[in-house]
Scaffold this active site. Sequence first.
Site, PDB file in Angstrom:
ATOM      1  N   SER A  21      -1.968  13.162  22.326  1.00  0.00           N
ATOM      2  CA  SER A  21      -2.214  14.513  22.826  1.00  0.00           C
ATOM      3  C   SER A  21      -3.709  14.803  22.833  1.00  0.00           C
ATOM      4  CB  SER A  21      -1.500  15.563  21.956  1.00  0.00           C
ATOM      5  OG  SER A  21      -2.032  15.556  20.637  1.00  0.00           O
ATOM      6  N   GLY A  22      -4.068  15.916  23.450  1.00  0.00           N
ATOM      7  CA  GLY A  22      -5.420  16.453  23.372  1.00  0.00           C
ATOM      8  C   GLY A  22      -6.514  15.502  23.825  1.00  0.00           C
ATOM      9  N   ILE A  23      -7.592  15.468  23.046  1.00  0.00           N
ATOM     10  CA  ILE A  23      -8.761  14.659  23.394  1.00  0.00           C
ATOM     11  C   ILE A  23      -8.410  13.182  23.447  1.00  0.00           C
ATOM     12  CG2 ILE A  23     -11.071  13.978  22.643  1.00  0.00           C
ATOM     13  CD1 ILE A  23     -11.279  16.774  21.301  1.00  0.00           C
ATOM     14  N   ASP A  42      -0.631   6.406  18.161  1.00  0.00           N
ATOM     15  CA  ASP A  42      -0.411   7.729  17.584  1.00  0.00           C
ATOM     16  C   ASP A  42       0.652   7.587  16.502  1.00  0.00           C
ATOM     17  OD1 ASP A  42      -1.205  10.735  18.733  1.00  0.00           O
ATOM     18  OD2 ASP A  42       0.589  10.721  17.495  1.00  0.00           O
ATOM     19  N   VAL A  66      -2.529   6.433  10.388  1.00  0.00           N
ATOM     20  CA  VAL A  66      -3.844   6.098   9.842  1.00  0.00           C
ATOM     21  C   VAL A  66      -3.959   6.424   8.353  1.00  0.00           C
ATOM     22  CG1 VAL A  66      -5.083   6.235  12.027  1.00  0.00           C
ATOM     23  CG2 VAL A  66      -4.795   8.311  10.640  1.00  0.00           C
ATOM     24  N   TYR A 153     -12.734  21.194   5.877  1.00  0.00           N
ATOM     25  CA  TYR A 153     -12.862  20.613   7.210  1.00  0.00           C
ATOM     26  C   TYR A 153     -14.325  20.307   7.519  1.00  0.00           C
ATOM     27  CZ  TYR A 153     -12.461  20.178  12.303  1.00  0.00           C
ATOM     28  OH  TYR A 153     -12.527  19.729  13.600  1.00  0.00           O
ATOM     29  N   LYS A 157     -16.181  16.613   8.189  1.00  0.00           N
ATOM     30  CA  LYS A 157     -16.859  16.307   9.440  1.00  0.00           C
ATOM     31  C   LYS A 157     -18.333  15.979   9.209  1.00  0.00           C
ATOM     32  CE  LYS A 157     -13.333  16.609  12.108  1.00  0.00           C
ATOM     33  NZ  LYS A 157     -12.796  15.395  12.762  1.00  0.00           N
ATOM     34  N   VAL A 186     -12.372  23.423  21.361  1.00  0.00           N
ATOM     35  CA  VAL A 186     -11.589  22.755  22.393  1.00  0.00           C
ATOM     36  C   VAL A 186     -10.148  23.273  22.337  1.00  0.00           C
ATOM     37  CG1 VAL A 186     -10.962  20.529  23.393  1.00  0.00           C
ATOM     38  CG2 VAL A 186     -12.999  20.706  21.941  1.00  0.00           C
ATOM     39  N   THR A 188      -6.894  22.561  22.002  1.00  0.00           N
ATOM     40  CA  THR A 188      -5.990  21.504  21.559  1.00  0.00           C
ATOM     41  C   THR A 188      -4.968  22.108  20.592  1.00  0.00           C
ATOM     42  OG1 THR A 188      -7.244  20.882  19.580  1.00  0.00           O
ATOM     43  CG2 THR A 188      -7.918  19.866  21.673  1.00  0.00           C
TER      44      THR A 188
END
Length: 257
Positions: A21-23, A42, A66, A153, A157, A186, A188
Amino acid sequence: MDYSKLFQFSDSRVLVIGAGSGIGRESAIALAAHGASVICADSDETTARATAALIGGAATPKVLDVLDHAAIRAAADEYSDVSALVFTAATNVRKRIVDYTMDEFDRVLNLNLRSSFALIQAFAPKMALRGGGSIIGFSSIRAFTVEPGQSVYAATKAGLVQLVRTAAAEFGPANVRVNVIAPGIVETPLTSQIKDDQEWYSAYAQKSALGRWSKPEELAGAVVYLASHASTFVTGSVLMVDGGWTAVDGRFDPPNS
């Protein structure tokens, strides 16, 4: 130099993690459009298959969690010939520091940063043995500018930026390039909470120089660039794709003097 081939991926395989999905989905589609054979990975088999079906014969679906270190190492062995690795998987828990539980802290840290470390650790040496490659992660404007409720978050990042820079230093002599893209806001699934609040949505739109949110497909070009021959001297970098969010200080236009 044949500049017409800068963005050609003929005979190249790329692995996109988060392709459901998304990006991630748009990145997989864009890379395939430039000739790449794409592994659409995914954690959700249904969405991985859906993206691969959109692309057609140049795509292969792959279920990959992951958070499973052994699965990552197995994937690195299975796809040791990929020229580029793109990973977009991330999560966020929007709470102020005093309201955060340690379980929530671990959940955000593990998906956003620990899995990124595991992916680089598994795939970069394989690329080095083959003479090079490109690894592309996704940071965020929150690595550089924050707001209440973004502590963990933002920390993950920012940590990813330094992880990528270190990986670029360590694997650069083997021609493995490691970079991150830092999107702004974005549309998403990760930002659905904000989109559902019109006041919040509009406030974010006005923060960028372009006065709007971005679409996932507007990040795909940056992925293609960093995976391609057009960026062979780009590593350890942060490519901002934020509509000018981090460049513009304030929304007030002073009157003419």
